[in-house]
Motif scaffolding. Structure first.
Motif, mmCIF file in Angstrom:
data_model
loop_
_atom_site.group_PDB
_atom_site.id
_atom_site.type_symbol
_atom_site.label_atom_id
_atom_site.label_comp_id
_atom_site.label_asym_id
_atom_site.label_seq_id
_atom_site.Cartn_x
_atom_site.Cartn_y
_atom_site.Cartn_z
ATOM 1 N N ASN A 1 32.720 -7.907 46.492
ATOM 2 C CA ASN A 1 33.364 -6.785 45.789
ATOM 3 C C ASN A 1 34.821 -6.638 46.211
ATOM 4 O OD1 ASN A 1 30.877 -6.259 44.630
ATOM 5 N ND2 ASN A 1 30.425 -4.501 45.928
ATOM 6 N N GLY A 2 35.053 -6.692 47.531
ATOM 7 C CA GLY A 2 36.411 -6.501 48.045
ATOM 8 C C GLY A 2 37.363 -7.580 47.579
ATOM 9 N N ARG A 3 36.927 -8.830 47.647
ATOM 10 C CA ARG A 3 37.802 -9.926 47.210
ATOM 11 C C ARG A 3 38.137 -9.803 45.726
ATOM 12 N NH1 ARG A 3 39.827 -14.942 48.291
ATOM 13 N NH2 ARG A 3 39.759 -16.479 46.612
ATOM 14 N N ARG A 4 37.127 -9.528 44.924
ATOM 15 C CA ARG A 4 37.355 -9.408 43.486
ATOM 16 C C ARG A 4 38.346 -8.282 43.196
ATOM 17 N NH1 ARG A 4 32.491 -9.766 42.214
ATOM 18 N NH2 ARG A 4 31.968 -7.547 42.394
ATOM 19 N N TYR A 5 38.223 -7.179 43.917
ATOM 20 C CA TYR A 5 39.072 -6.010 43.657
ATOM 21 C C TYR A 5 40.529 -6.277 44.034
ATOM 22 C CZ TYR A 5 40.605 -1.146 43.567
ATOM 23 O OH TYR A 5 41.272 0.013 43.291
ATOM 24 N N VAL A 6 40.772 -6.808 45.235
ATOM 25 C CA VAL A 6 42.172 -6.973 45.653
ATOM 26 C C VAL A 6 42.856 -8.102 44.891
ATOM 27 C CG1 VAL A 6 41.857 -5.982 47.938
ATOM 28 C CG2 VAL A 6 41.524 -8.437 47.625
ATOM 29 N N LEU A 7 42.112 -9.137 44.509
ATOM 30 C CA LEU A 7 42.745 -10.192 43.714
ATOM 31 C C LEU A 7 43.096 -9.699 42.322
ATOM 32 C CD1 LEU A 7 40.746 -13.413 44.696
ATOM 33 C CD2 LEU A 7 42.991 -12.673 45.488
ATOM 34 N N ARG A 8 42.387 -8.704 41.857
ATOM 35 C CA ARG A 8 42.681 -8.157 40.537
ATOM 36 C C ARG A 8 43.847 -7.178 40.596
ATOM 37 N NH1 ARG A 8 37.706 -5.347 38.375
ATOM 38 N NH2 ARG A 8 36.982 -7.494 38.280
ATOM 39 N N HIS A 9 43.942 -6.390 41.668
ATOM 40 C CA HIS A 9 44.915 -5.289 41.684
ATOM 41 C C HIS A 9 46.053 -5.458 42.686
ATOM 42 C CE1 HIS A 9 42.350 -2.830 39.100
ATOM 43 N NE2 HIS A 9 41.327 -3.145 39.862
ATOM 44 N N TYR A 10 45.912 -6.331 43.674
ATOM 45 C CA TYR A 10 46.892 -6.346 44.771
ATOM 46 C C TYR A 10 47.406 -7.738 45.113
ATOM 47 C CZ TYR A 10 45.953 -1.429 45.734
ATOM 48 O OH TYR A 10 45.840 -0.069 45.642
ATOM 49 N N ARG A 11 47.588 -8.590 44.128
ATOM 50 C CA ARG A 11 48.228 -9.877 44.394
ATOM 51 C C ARG A 11 49.716 -9.636 44.678
ATOM 52 N NH1 ARG A 11 45.848 -14.718 43.184
ATOM 53 N NH2 ARG A 11 43.868 -14.657 42.066
ATOM 54 N N ARG A 12 50.161 -10.137 45.816
ATOM 55 C CA ARG A 12 51.545 -9.858 46.196
ATOM 56 C C ARG A 12 52.541 -10.526 45.261
ATOM 57 N NH1 ARG A 12 52.153 -10.178 52.229
ATOM 58 N NH2 ARG A 12 51.427 -8.029 52.178
ATOM 59 N N SER A 13 52.169 -11.653 44.658
ATOM 60 C CA SER A 13 53.088 -12.307 43.721
ATOM 61 C C SER A 13 53.382 -11.401 42.532
ATOM 62 C CB SER A 13 52.498 -13.635 43.240
ATOM 63 O OG SER A 13 51.253 -13.425 42.593
ATOM 64 N N ASN B 1 59.316 -10.248 35.210
ATOM 65 C CA ASN B 1 58.984 -10.230 36.633
ATOM 66 C C ASN B 1 57.485 -10.279 36.889
ATOM 67 O OD1 ASN B 1 61.749 -10.011 37.336
ATOM 68 N ND2 ASN B 1 61.671 -7.793 37.011
ATOM 69 N N GLY B 2 56.721 -10.737 35.893
ATOM 70 C CA GLY B 2 55.284 -10.868 36.072
ATOM 71 C C GLY B 2 54.505 -9.581 35.890
ATOM 72 N N VAL B 3 55.186 -8.486 35.522
ATOM 73 C CA VAL B 3 54.500 -7.205 35.321
ATOM 74 C C VAL B 3 53.605 -7.303 34.080
ATOM 75 C CG1 VAL B 3 54.801 -4.738 34.854
ATOM 76 C CG2 VAL B 3 56.378 -5.933 36.398
ATOM 77 N N PRO B 4 52.311 -7.003 34.212
ATOM 78 C CA PRO B 4 51.390 -7.196 33.082
ATOM 79 C C PRO B 4 51.588 -6.159 31.974
ATOM 80 C CG PRO B 4 50.230 -6.235 34.941
ATOM 81 C CD PRO B 4 51.616 -6.559 35.428
ATOM 82 N N PHE B 5 51.312 -6.568 30.741
ATOM 83 C CA PHE B 5 51.304 -5.660 29.603
ATOM 84 C C PHE B 5 50.275 -6.177 28.598
ATOM 85 C CE2 PHE B 5 53.975 -9.045 28.130
ATOM 86 C CZ PHE B 5 53.844 -9.076 26.745
ATOM 87 N N ARG B 6 49.988 -5.379 27.567
ATOM 88 C CA ARG B 6 48.986 -5.745 26.562
ATOM 89 C C ARG B 6 49.686 -6.220 25.299
ATOM 90 N NH1 ARG B 6 43.721 -6.090 28.072
ATOM 91 N NH2 ARG B 6 42.988 -5.212 26.114
ATOM 92 N N ILE B 7 49.542 -7.504 24.976
ATOM 93 C CA ILE B 7 50.150 -8.059 23.782
ATOM 94 C C ILE B 7 49.265 -7.758 22.571
ATOM 95 C CG2 ILE B 7 49.048 -10.340 23.847
ATOM 96 C CD1 ILE B 7 51.768 -11.548 23.120
ATOM 97 N N GLN C 1 59.558 -22.745 37.989
ATOM 98 C CA GLN C 1 58.861 -22.228 36.811
ATOM 99 C C GLN C 1 58.866 -20.704 36.773
ATOM 100 O OE1 GLN C 1 55.184 -24.167 37.617
ATOM 101 N NE2 GLN C 1 55.733 -26.057 36.565
ATOM 102 N N ARG C 2 58.827 -20.076 37.941
ATOM 103 C CA ARG C 2 58.788 -18.610 38.002
ATOM 104 C C ARG C 2 60.077 -17.983 37.474
ATOM 105 N NH1 ARG C 2 55.315 -15.168 40.182
ATOM 106 N NH2 ARG C 2 54.092 -16.894 40.971
#
Length: 622
Positions: free
Chosen positions: A383-395, A466-472, A542-543
């Motif tokens: 649960n913890g890994r799934r949550y932080v990879l979804r919400h707290y990736r430092r990149s 800058n990699g900020v997510p949005f809904r296309i 690429q970034r």
């Protein structure tokens, strides 16, 4: 190229023990086009010694790839008393000023606390170098010093608070590491729009995969086979209330399969070691600090990880790096914390147990509970890994810092007008386009509705500037069915509807993105928006395509579209980023008309397109 002077007393590279926040943010800034110079100290707060190679050297200049580093002296022999700590802070303040004056010219001075004197050095350097001042607040230093007993004198407290408010007011932008810190700064009368939240997060490089192959080797090396291992990994500091862990171990000596491990160094390590020796605790092990790249191996070797703090309301604001490391390593967490941000994170993620701080009885009970329920441990870890990879990736979080610095960075004269004109072109073009094409859009929506079951519009998360997510937003062109084995860009995909094939051929499925343009999430012209998992694979070159808003059309789209390979498309996008201008945007818009009327390169029949990713399942509607 923007020039940044980055000032922090504590910096750790990937090969050193310590948090990787600064290192990852610096790498992200350099990939974004910043020329970064770092000023830091070679005296680490864990060991508090001068490394042999720096003895007799007050300022050392080094080079790490494209990163220029100035490492300075700071008084190493400080302890719990106020004056030796002040000597440490003032010595770094003095030599950081000298190093900052020797550094190359800069547009922005970025100073990261602790302490306040790092912020003061950053402010003075910004004035002396005629640069913008940005202040990162990693803790409310005055409150922290009072709680830890380092600051007691009423006059010094008053003076420190005046300095704190002075730096807040003088900074162009303030970066806060937790929500509580941000609220505390705003509570000092600072405008909310000036304070940007950039929390700690997961080191993408270290935790991209789990090092399960190292688990058994480390357990055999340290004799942990057949034992339930509880790990604390980090600086052994007074603020963490670590004595409660040793006291809990003393109540568990008859559970011979339970081992508690401290991985790290710090000011309270001698005291903790003495406590364990006095009570002859064979179930407590102390290991030295490890390079950051090896910490995931020890987390993998543990069965549960410990995240304690002292029992004080001040620590409601804390959200330490180690918590994200534990969760990214898929290990359950026992968080001995007061009600606050850390508690909320662990509970929301369902990543472990939360108990009161400095309560050895509750800690011992929590250890026994998890020891007896391995299935629960496994589920908490997943649960913890799934949550932080979804919400707290430092990149991804680094995109917030980049955006804040871009806004704070003074624009060069030749580029000052272009973003303004481009945005107005977007607003006018999207508004006129939606108005003129509204009858066509309505007809297409009706045709989609009657052509196949499902929604008219398809929405999907994409990576913006800058990699900020949005809904296309797009018109739906496929039936909602499982993806076939082949990549979804193939023209013979059976899920494409008859109407959808026609919409794609004329690129009419992209028209709803005019709404994204009006909202400021996209531009009429720019690199096409990538899926979040795709940008995780980007290298530094690429970034760079993420440094502008994604577009409905772009330089790659008018030079081959999806018939291009991944490398060709990225190269064209980065070329656009380096050469973008209003004249080029208008040229691309006119060329787009010809490309749409003469459709070619819509589908890529082979490996290597920008959207073909055979190692991951892709969304069929992209």
């Amino acid at each position: 190229m923007k020039r940044l002077l980055y000032v922090t007393q504590y910096y750790a590279s990937k090969d050193q023990p310590g948090g990787s926040r600064h290192d990852q943010h610096i790498r992200a800034l350099m990939a974004h086009g910043y020329r970064v110079t770092l000023v830091t100290s070679y005296v680490k707060n864990r060991l508090r010694v001068i490394p042999p190679q720096y003895r007799g050297v007050f300022i050392a200049r080094e080079q790490d790839g494209d990163l220029q580093i100035y490492k300075t002296y700071a008084y190493p022999h400080y302890g719990r008393d106020f004056w030796t700590r002040m000597l440490n802070y003032f010595s770094f303040f003095f030599f950081a000023l000298l190093a900052g004056l020797k550094a190359p010219p800069c547009d922005v001075v970025f100073a990261s606390s602790p302490s306040l004197f790092v912020g003061l050095a950053g402010y003075l350097l910004s004035k002396l170098r005629r640069a913008t001042f940005v202040f990162e607040v990693r803790d409310l230093w005055v409150d922290s010093a009072i709680v830890m007993g380092a600051l007691r004198n009423p006059f010094l407290i008053w003076l420190s608070r005046r300095l704190e408010r002075f730096l807040y007011r003088r900074a162009r932008r303030i970066i806060a590491v937790t929500k509580g810190i941000r609220e505390g700064i705003i509570g000092e009368g600072i405008p909310p729009e000036k304070v940007v939240l950039v929390p700690n997060g997961v080191d993408d490089d270290l935790f991209a995969t789990l090092p399960d192959d190292r688990r058994e080797s480390i357990r055999r090396q340290y004799g942990w086979d057949g034992r339930f291992v509880a790990l604390y990994a980090g600086t052994l500091a007074r603020s963490d209330g670590l004595e409660a862990i040793v006291r809990a171990a003393a109540t568990l000596t008859h559970y011979r399969n339970l081992q508690i491990v401290f991985l790290g160094d710090g000011e309270v390590k001698p005291r903790l070691t003495a406590m364990a020796e006095e009570t002859h605790l064979a179930n407590v092990t102390f290991l030295p600090s490890q390079p950051k790249c090896r910490v995931p191996h020890f987390i993998a070797a543990a069965d549960v990880c410990l995240m304690p703090v002292k029992n004080d309301p001040f620590f409601q604001l804390t959200l330490p790096n180690k918590l994200f490391d534990y969760m990214a390593g898929a290990r359950p967490v026992i968080a001995a914390v007061p009600p606050g941000e850390a508690q909320s994170l662990v509970e929301e993620a369902q990543a472990g147990l939360v108990i009161p701080p400095e309560d050895e009885i509750r800690l011992a009970a929590a250890l026994l509970e998890l020891c007896e329920h391995p299935d629960a441990c496994r589920q908490y870890g997943e649960n913890g890994r799934r949550y932080v990879l979804r919400h707290y990736r430092r990149s991804r979080l680094a995109g917030r810092l980049i955006a804040a610095l871009d806004e704070a960075c003074p624009k060069r004269r030749r580029r000052r007008l272009y973003p303004f004109l481009k945005r107005w072109l977007d607003i006018i073009g999207a508004s006129v386009g939606l108005g003129v094409l509204s009858p066509l859009l309505a007809v297409i929506a009706l045709l989609i509705h009657f052509d196949s079951p499902g929604p008219v519009f398809f929405r999907q998360e994409r990576a913006g500037r800058n990699g900020v997510p949005f809904r296309i937003i797009k018109f739906r062109t496929m039936r909602d069915e499982p993806a076939p084995p082949r990549g979804f860009q193939s023209g013979d995909d059976p899920r494409i509807t008859r109407l959808g094939r026609w919409l794609r051929r004329l690129s009419l499925d992209e028209l709803p993105q005019l709404v994204n343009v009006l909202k400021g999430e996209m531009s009429l012209v720019g690199p096409r928006p990538a899926l979040p998992y795709q940008i995780e694979r980007y290298n530094d070159f690429q970034r760079r395509r993420l440094s502008v808003r994604p577009g409905i059309t772009g330089w790659a789209q008018v030079n081959g579209r999806n018939a291009l390979t991944w490398e060709e498309k990225i190269a064209l996008d980065v070329w656009y980023v380096d050469h973008c201008s209003l004249a080029l945007d208008v040229r691309i818009l006119f060329k787009t008309i010809g490309v749409v009327l003469k459709p070619s390169g819509i589908y890529f029949h082979g490996e290597g397109s920008a959207w073909h990713a055979p190692t991951r399942e892709q969304n069929p509607h992209a």
